[in-house]
Scaffold this active site. Structure first.
Site, PDB file in Angstrom:
ATOM      1  N   ASN A  79     -37.642 -50.069 -13.256  1.00 33.09           N
ATOM      2  CA  ASN A  79     -38.190 -49.515 -14.346  1.00 33.09           C
ATOM      3  C   ASN A  79     -36.878 -49.484 -15.220  1.00 33.09           C
ATOM      4  OD1 ASN A  79     -40.866 -48.496 -14.214  1.00 33.09           O
ATOM      5  ND2 ASN A  79     -39.927 -46.931 -12.650  1.00 33.09           N
ATOM      6  N   CYS A  88     -46.744 -53.211 -11.786  1.00 29.02           N
ATOM      7  CA  CYS A  88     -46.783 -53.292 -13.129  1.00 29.02           C
ATOM      8  C   CYS A  88     -47.728 -54.128 -13.534  1.00 29.02           C
ATOM      9  CB  CYS A  88     -45.390 -53.592 -13.708  1.00 29.02           C
ATOM     10  SG  CYS A  88     -45.168 -53.287 -15.375  1.00 29.02           S
ATOM     11  N   ASN A  90     -48.817 -54.957 -16.875  1.00 27.10           N
ATOM     12  CA  ASN A  90     -48.370 -55.790 -17.743  1.00 27.10           C
ATOM     13  C   ASN A  90     -47.496 -56.896 -17.281  1.00 27.10           C
ATOM     14  OD1 ASN A  90     -50.169 -54.913 -20.083  1.00 27.10           O
ATOM     15  ND2 ASN A  90     -48.863 -52.961 -20.149  1.00 27.10           N
ATOM     16  N   GLU A 222     -44.704 -43.123 -19.131  1.00 25.09           N
ATOM     17  CA  GLU A 222     -44.549 -44.048 -17.889  1.00 25.09           C
ATOM     18  C   GLU A 222     -43.193 -43.308 -17.141  1.00 25.09           C
ATOM     19  OE1 GLU A 222     -44.864 -48.077 -16.984  1.00 25.09           O
ATOM     20  OE2 GLU A 222     -45.414 -48.240 -19.190  1.00 25.09           O
ATOM     21  N   CYS A 231     -49.238 -49.807 -20.851  1.00 28.11           N
ATOM     22  CA  CYS A 231     -49.243 -49.659 -19.505  1.00 28.11           C
ATOM     23  C   CYS A 231     -50.275 -50.201 -18.657  1.00 28.11           C
ATOM     24  CB  CYS A 231     -48.816 -48.153 -18.805  1.00 28.11           C
ATOM     25  SG  CYS A 231     -48.739 -47.984 -17.307  1.00 28.11           S
ATOM     26  N   THR A 233     -51.363 -50.582 -15.725  1.00 27.20           N
ATOM     27  CA  THR A 233     -52.031 -49.799 -14.469  1.00 27.20           C
ATOM     28  C   THR A 233     -52.429 -48.691 -15.005  1.00 27.20           C
ATOM     29  OG1 THR A 233     -49.782 -49.010 -13.893  1.00 27.20           O
ATOM     30  CG2 THR A 233     -50.438 -50.909 -12.677  1.00 27.20           C
TER      31      THR A 233
END
Length: 296
Positions: A79, A88, A90, A222, A231, A233
């Site tokens: 992150n 993740c 994306n 997030e 996001c 997920t």
């Protein structure tokens, strides 16, 4: 620490529906980025600017990928604050886009490739929207989490959904309620999950289902980042939550609108176990070189 007179590395910037990443190739696992270095790289004023870092490393070169012999490449995702994340949705599409464009892998129509993650190897294929990833089995947890957020007149209950990383999904009655949220402030959860959670706020479409496809609109906060344009997920978790609320007649295919675009979600059995799949675009924007901030 904002001094950037350290080692110079090559990078590529990419995004999936506005969820953006700095991609760094480190095939043999020689690069050890500190939390502070990642924070500077992701800083939108002092660095390149991104929601996170994707380190492109061979699975055998990272301890978390040592038991994934069928996945040559491992997505080491961090992150923007340097913290690690299990998955993740994306990022993994952008990661595959980079592997393909760099000539590190090939993926023909109808073929599947495994990418290593901290949530295990994830199968990926091409889709009409770009790429589709099998996020695996999911879990809709019992009980509720109370969510407080700036812009919500009163706390609202949230449903906990685990898709390899933790989420809390909150239903809102209207688009105005969604737009009025101030997600520059961290939503507060009660009880607070031990490792935190992403928080999704969703509004179902009216009608909810058309031509067998459910539709919702979503914003997300997030953990370790803040509000993002998308996001992956979180999109999957939001669709699963609304599917749960809708009951047995709910569809298995969903279209999810986020500020950065549209993503697709579907639920289908794999070896008799329901899995959730996420599909969407992945774009590489530019490449360059950057000096890493010196270590503290």
């Amino acid at each position: 620490m904002r001094n950037s007179n350290g080692r110079t590395i090559a990078f590529t910037k990419g995004h999936g529906t506005g969820n953006d990443f700095v991609i760094v190739a480190d095939p043999d696992g020689e690069l050890d980025l500190t939390d502070d270095q990642i924070s500077v790289l992701c800083d939108r004023h002092f660095g390149i600017g991104a929601d996170g870092i994707l380190r492109v490393v061979r699975s055998r070169a990272i301890p978390e990928g040592a038991d994934m012999p069928d996945a040559e490449w491992f997505m080491d995702y961090r992150n923007a604050d340097g913290s690690t994340a299990e998955m993740c949705g994306n990022g993994i599409r952008v990661y595959l886009r980079y592997l393909l464009d760099a000539g590190l892998v090939q993926l023909g129509e109808g073929e599947t490739i495994l990418i290593g993650t901290r949530n295990g190897p994830r199968p990926m294929t091409r889709s009409l929207l770009g790429f589709e990833v099998d996020l695996g089995a999911f879990r809709v947890e019992e009980g509720e989490t109370l969510v407080r957020a700036r812009g919500l007149p009163v706390p609202r209950p949230g449903l906990r959904v685990d898709v390899g990383n933790p989420h809390v999904v909150v239903a809102l009655p209207s688009d105005d309620d969604l737009d009025d949220l101030d997600l520059t402030v961290i939503p507060r959860l009660q009880p607070e999950p031990a490792n935190g959670a992403n928080v999704e706020f969703v509004v179902p479409a009216d009608p909810l289902v058309q031509d067998g496809v459910g539709a919702i609109r979503m914003r997300v906060f997030e953990r370790g980042v803040g509000e993002t344009l998308s996001c992956g997920t979180g999109v999957a978790a939001a669709a699963l939550a609304v599917r749960e609320w809708a009951g047995p007649a709910a569809p298995d295919r969903w279209s999810v609108e986020v500020p950065g675009g549209i993503l697709g979600v579907r639920v289908a059995p794999v070896d008799g176990i329901p899995h959730v799949f996420l599909s969407g675009p992945a774009t590489l924007v530019f490449s360059g070189e950057v000096a890493l901030a010196q270590r503290s």
